[in-house]
Design a protein around this motif. Structure first.
Motif, PDB file in Angstrom:
ATOM      1  N   LEU A  56     106.596 -44.419  49.881  1.00 48.13           N
ATOM      2  CA  LEU A  56     106.759 -45.253  48.688  1.00 48.13           C
ATOM      3  C   LEU A  56     105.462 -45.949  48.250  1.00 48.13           C
ATOM      4  CD1 LEU A  56     108.874 -46.657  46.676  1.00 48.13           C
ATOM      5  CD2 LEU A  56     108.601 -48.622  48.189  1.00 48.13           C
ATOM      6  N   SER A  57     104.703 -46.502  49.200  1.00 53.27           N
ATOM      7  CA  SER A  57     103.515 -47.287  48.844  1.00 53.27           C
ATOM      8  C   SER A  57     102.534 -46.478  48.013  1.00 53.27           C
ATOM      9  CB  SER A  57     102.817 -47.804  50.100  1.00 53.27           C
ATOM     10  OG  SER A  57     103.638 -48.758  50.733  1.00 53.27           O
ATOM     11  N   HIS A  58     102.388 -45.200  48.344  1.00 51.13           N
ATOM     12  CA  HIS A  58     101.465 -44.335  47.603  1.00 51.13           C
ATOM     13  C   HIS A  58     101.969 -44.119  46.178  1.00 51.13           C
ATOM     14  CE1 HIS A  58      99.424 -43.508  51.418  1.00 51.13           C
ATOM     15  NE2 HIS A  58     100.644 -43.447  51.927  1.00 51.13           N
ATOM     16  N   SER A  59     103.290 -43.999  46.039  1.00 53.88           N
ATOM     17  CA  SER A  59     103.881 -43.795  44.714  1.00 53.88           C
ATOM     18  C   SER A  59     103.747 -45.043  43.844  1.00 53.88           C
ATOM     19  CB  SER A  59     105.359 -43.410  44.851  1.00 53.88           C
ATOM     20  OG  SER A  59     105.481 -42.162  45.490  1.00 53.88           O
ATOM     21  N   VAL A  60     103.980 -46.219  44.428  1.00 54.78           N
ATOM     22  CA  VAL A  60     103.869 -47.459  43.645  1.00 54.78           C
ATOM     23  C   VAL A  60     102.402 -47.724  43.288  1.00 54.78           C
ATOM     24  CG1 VAL A  60     104.232 -49.968  43.647  1.00 54.78           C
ATOM     25  CG2 VAL A  60     106.004 -48.445  44.559  1.00 54.78           C
ATOM     26  N   ALA A  61     101.498 -47.471  44.218  1.00 55.66           N
ATOM     27  CA  ALA A  61     100.057 -47.616  43.915  1.00 55.66           C
ATOM     28  C   ALA A  61      99.694 -46.736  42.727  1.00 55.66           C
ATOM     29  CB  ALA A  61      99.229 -47.253  45.139  1.00 55.66           C
ATOM     30  N   ASP A  62     100.218 -45.524  42.719  1.00 53.14           N
ATOM     31  CA  ASP A  62      99.974 -44.580  41.632  1.00 53.14           C
ATOM     32  C   ASP A  62     100.512 -45.129  40.307  1.00 53.14           C
ATOM     33  OD1 ASP A  62      99.384 -42.300  40.204  1.00 53.14           O
ATOM     34  OD2 ASP A  62     100.946 -41.052  41.114  1.00 53.14           O
ATOM     35  N   LEU A  63     101.748 -45.643  40.316  1.00 50.00           N
ATOM     36  CA  LEU A  63     102.333 -46.230  39.096  1.00 50.00           C
ATOM     37  C   LEU A  63     101.484 -47.388  38.571  1.00 50.00           C
ATOM     38  CD1 LEU A  63     106.177 -46.479  39.892  1.00 50.00           C
ATOM     39  CD2 LEU A  63     105.064 -44.863  38.342  1.00 50.00           C
ATOM     40  N   CYS A  64     100.858 -48.123  39.510  1.00 53.22           N
ATOM     41  CA  CYS A  64     100.056 -49.306  39.138  1.00 53.22           C
ATOM     42  C   CYS A  64      98.585 -48.952  38.886  1.00 53.22           C
ATOM     43  CB  CYS A  64     100.153 -50.362  40.233  1.00 53.22           C
ATOM     44  SG  CYS A  64     101.820 -50.992  40.500  1.00 53.22           S
ATOM     45  N   ASP A  65      98.268 -47.656  38.873  1.00 52.99           N
ATOM     46  CA  ASP A  65      96.899 -47.180  38.607  1.00 52.99           C
ATOM     47  C   ASP A  65      95.882 -47.672  39.634  1.00 52.99           C
ATOM     48  OD1 ASP A  65      97.513 -45.753  36.240  1.00 52.99           O
ATOM     49  OD2 ASP A  65      97.574 -47.634  35.127  1.00 52.99           O
ATOM     50  N   ILE A  66      96.312 -47.754  40.883  1.00 55.62           N
ATOM     51  CA  ILE A  66      95.409 -48.218  41.940  1.00 55.62           C
ATOM     52  C   ILE A  66      94.926 -47.034  42.762  1.00 55.62           C
ATOM     53  CG2 ILE A  66      95.262 -49.558  44.090  1.00 55.62           C
ATOM     54  CD1 ILE A  66      97.459 -51.379  42.962  1.00 55.62           C
ATOM     55  N   SER A  67      93.630 -46.991  43.007  1.00 54.67           N
ATOM     56  CA  SER A  67      93.139 -46.027  43.993  1.00 54.67           C
ATOM     57  C   SER A  67      92.372 -46.777  45.073  1.00 54.67           C
ATOM     58  CB  SER A  67      92.280 -44.939  43.341  1.00 54.67           C
ATOM     59  OG  SER A  67      91.338 -45.514  42.484  1.00 54.67           O
ATOM     60  N   ALA A  68      92.502 -46.297  46.294  1.00 50.14           N
ATOM     61  CA  ALA A  68      91.849 -46.899  47.459  1.00 50.14           C
ATOM     62  C   ALA A  68      91.841 -45.827  48.545  1.00 50.14           C
ATOM     63  CB  ALA A  68      92.629 -48.127  47.928  1.00 50.14           C
ATOM     64  N   ASN A  69      91.029 -46.033  49.572  1.00 50.67           N
ATOM     65  CA  ASN A  69      90.968 -45.048  50.669  1.00 50.67           C
ATOM     66  C   ASN A  69      92.340 -44.796  51.272  1.00 50.67           C
ATOM     67  OD1 ASN A  69      88.246 -44.809  50.344  1.00 50.67           O
ATOM     68  ND2 ASN A  69      87.724 -46.289  51.935  1.00 50.67           N
ATOM     69  N   ALA A  70      93.145 -45.861  51.346  1.00 49.60           N
ATOM     70  CA  ALA A  70      94.451 -45.740  52.003  1.00 49.60           C
ATOM     71  C   ALA A  70      95.496 -45.051  51.119  1.00 49.60           C
ATOM     72  CB  ALA A  70      94.948 -47.126  52.413  1.00 49.60           C
ATOM     73  N   VAL A  71      95.197 -44.897  49.815  1.00 50.06           N
ATOM     74  CA  VAL A  71      96.179 -44.327  48.887  1.00 50.06           C
ATOM     75  C   VAL A  71      95.978 -42.814  48.783  1.00 50.06           C
ATOM     76  CG1 VAL A  71      97.003 -44.295  46.495  1.00 50.06           C
ATOM     77  CG2 VAL A  71      96.370 -46.465  47.574  1.00 50.06           C
ATOM     78  N   ASP A  72      97.059 -42.088  48.989  1.00 50.57           N
ATOM     79  CA  ASP A  72      97.023 -40.626  48.981  1.00 50.57           C
ATOM     80  C   ASP A  72      97.961 -40.112  47.886  1.00 50.57           C
ATOM     81  OD1 ASP A  72      97.268 -37.934  49.435  1.00 50.57           O
ATOM     82  OD2 ASP A  72      97.695 -38.098  51.583  1.00 50.57           O
TER      83      ASP A  72
ATOM     84  N   VAL B 192      91.121 -50.352  40.199  1.00 46.81           N
ATOM     85  CA  VAL B 192      92.248 -50.366  39.269  1.00 46.81           C
ATOM     86  C   VAL B 192      91.763 -49.775  37.963  1.00 46.81           C
ATOM     87  CG1 VAL B 192      94.059 -51.773  38.238  1.00 46.81           C
ATOM     88  CG2 VAL B 192      93.001 -52.504  40.342  1.00 46.81           C
ATOM     89  N   LYS B 193      92.537 -48.835  37.433  1.00 50.87           N
ATOM     90  CA  LYS B 193      92.095 -48.099  36.246  1.00 50.87           C
ATOM     91  C   LYS B 193      91.983 -49.003  35.026  1.00 50.87           C
ATOM     92  CE  LYS B 193      94.455 -44.407  34.546  1.00 50.87           C
ATOM     93  NZ  LYS B 193      95.155 -43.144  34.814  1.00 50.87           N
ATOM     94  N   SER B 194      92.881 -49.989  34.924  1.00 46.12           N
ATOM     95  CA  SER B 194      92.906 -50.808  33.714  1.00 46.12           C
ATOM     96  C   SER B 194      93.194 -52.263  34.069  1.00 46.12           C
ATOM     97  CB  SER B 194      93.991 -50.265  32.786  1.00 46.12           C
ATOM     98  OG  SER B 194      94.602 -51.300  32.084  1.00 46.12           O
ATOM     99  N   GLU B 195      92.596 -53.158  33.305  1.00 44.20           N
ATOM    100  CA  GLU B 195      92.825 -54.591  33.535  1.00 44.20           C
ATOM    101  C   GLU B 195      93.810 -55.153  32.504  1.00 44.20           C
ATOM    102  OE1 GLU B 195      91.483 -56.591  35.990  1.00 44.20           O
ATOM    103  OE2 GLU B 195      90.671 -54.775  36.883  1.00 44.20           O
ATOM    104  N   GLU B 196      94.458 -54.255  31.774  1.00 44.85           N
ATOM    105  CA  GLU B 196      95.355 -54.708  30.701  1.00 44.85           C
ATOM    106  C   GLU B 196      96.569 -55.435  31.258  1.00 44.85           C
ATOM    107  OE1 GLU B 196      96.429 -51.640  27.878  1.00 44.85           O
ATOM    108  OE2 GLU B 196      94.357 -50.903  27.960  1.00 44.85           O
ATOM    109  N   GLU B 197      97.269 -56.053  30.337  1.00 48.35           N
ATOM    110  CA  GLU B 197      98.495 -56.754  30.693  1.00 48.35           C
ATOM    111  C   GLU B 197      99.458 -55.791  31.390  1.00 48.35           C
ATOM    112  OE1 GLU B 197     101.668 -59.446  28.235  1.00 48.35           O
ATOM    113  OE2 GLU B 197      99.603 -59.356  27.519  1.00 48.35           O
ATOM    114  N   ALA B 198     100.149 -56.284  32.411  1.00 47.52           N
ATOM    115  CA  ALA B 198     101.073 -55.416  33.141  1.00 47.52           C
ATOM    116  C   ALA B 198     102.248 -56.236  33.645  1.00 47.52           C
ATOM    117  CB  ALA B 198     100.358 -54.747  34.308  1.00 47.52           C
TER     118      ALA B 198
END
Length: 320
Positions: A276-292, A5-11
């Motif tokens: 959708l899952s890849h787009s929401v992961a992107d909005l949430c600043d998440i990267s993982a092997n499964a995220v494209d 996760v790119k940031s641990e800030e409040e979300a």
């Protein structure tokens, strides 16, 4: 699997899942009636994507794929589990029935959330509480001390029987002749007006928090309401019209979120809800092997691919 996760800030991130909402009946998409006055008044703050379709024309077919990170939808890696692994507290707030013929598989995904609230436990569409029943619970979650949260809100939206989907105060369009084609369209448009009200209520609650936040709204699938064929509703099979698949897809971002994110202003990207899952992961600043990120409509890396419906058909060839 490693999740970064790119940031641990409040979300405070909110994903609103609409129901049976046709893009063709949204005022925000230039429908001849103003069915979305609230969203239209927020147009400066909302990114409105106009070439988004669902992969199926029924809830389970569409959402199981939308929430899966795996293109075969078999492995069970779902978006909610990814968010949990990334350290978010997840909430699922639903005005749909948790049990019944069509809900069970989606309920399994919902129940992977850390917190689950179903306003309605009957396994029937009617009688059904209006969507605003979830607002007190939503407000409570928004104001709760948890620092990093993702809230999924599943509305009853404009699911048939349309006339049962909105309170009397939303009777904006009224035909006297009950159960005529005109009257069915009027009830449907009133239900869309009510959905517009719900989306706005959610955005305003989030706005009040003045934090790092977004609200994403989309419908699970579209709806045919006598626009292309003599039919009102949606079908799971080949007898589909494009209106059953073309959906509203809108993103509101808070000023704090906007400062930290550069989402390209590309509202005409052709996109299918299966990713959708890849787009929401992107909005949430998440990267993982499964995220494209090439599958995220919000990414600079986004690549348009053929939009597949019913798992095998090309939407753009089917509806030239």
């Amino acid at each position: 699997e490693k999740v970064d996760v790119k940031s641990e800030e409040e979300a405070l991130y909110v994903v609103v899942i609409g129901e049976s909402s046709s893009k063709a009946h949204f005022g925000a998409y230039n429908y001849h009636r103003q069915t979305t006055p609230k969203l239209t008044s927020l147009s400066d703050e909302v990114l409105t994507y106009d070439k988004v379709i669902s992969g199926h024309a029924y809830t389970i077919g569409s959402l199981l794929r939308a929430f899966s990170l795996d293109s075969t939808f078999k492995k069970g890696n779902n978006l909610v589990q990814l968010l949990n692994a990334a350290g978010f507290e997840t909430f699922w707030v639903s005005n749909q029935s948790p049990v019944g013929l069509y809900e069970t598989l989606l309920t399994k995904i919902a129940r992977t959330s850390s917190n689950v609230f179903f306003s309605n436990s009957i396994d029937d569409l009617d009688p059904h509480p209006f969507d605003e029943i979830i607002l007190p619970e939503f407000t409570k979650i928004v104001q709760s001390p948890s620092k990093r949260k993702v809230i999924f809100v599943h509305l009853m939206g404009a699911h048939g029987n349309y006339k049962l989907r909105y309170p009397d105060r939303f009777k904006k369009f009224v035909t006297e002749n009950a159960d005529t084609k005109e009257s069915i369209i009027d009830h449907y448009d009133n239900a869309i007006c009510y959905t517009d009200y719900m989306i706005n209520e959610i955005i305003q609650q989030v706005k009040k928090q003045q934090t790092n936040s977004f609200v994403l709204y989309f419908s699970d699938h579209g709806e045919e309401v006598y626009d292309a064929i003599e039919f009102a509703g949606h079908t799971p099979n080949q007898k589909i019209s494009r209106n059953m698949l073309e959906i509203p897809f809108l993103l509101w971002q808070s000023p704090t979120y906007l400062q930290a994110h550069e989402i390209p202003n590309e509202p005409h990207r052709k996109y299918v809800l299966n990713n959708l899952s890849h787009s929401v992961a992107d909005l949430c600043d998440i990267s993982a092997n499964a995220v494209d990120f090439t599958k995220s409509v919000f990414s600079n890396q986004f690549q348009e691919v053929p939009r597949v419906i019913l798992d095998t058909l090309n939407f753009d060839q089917r509806f030239k």
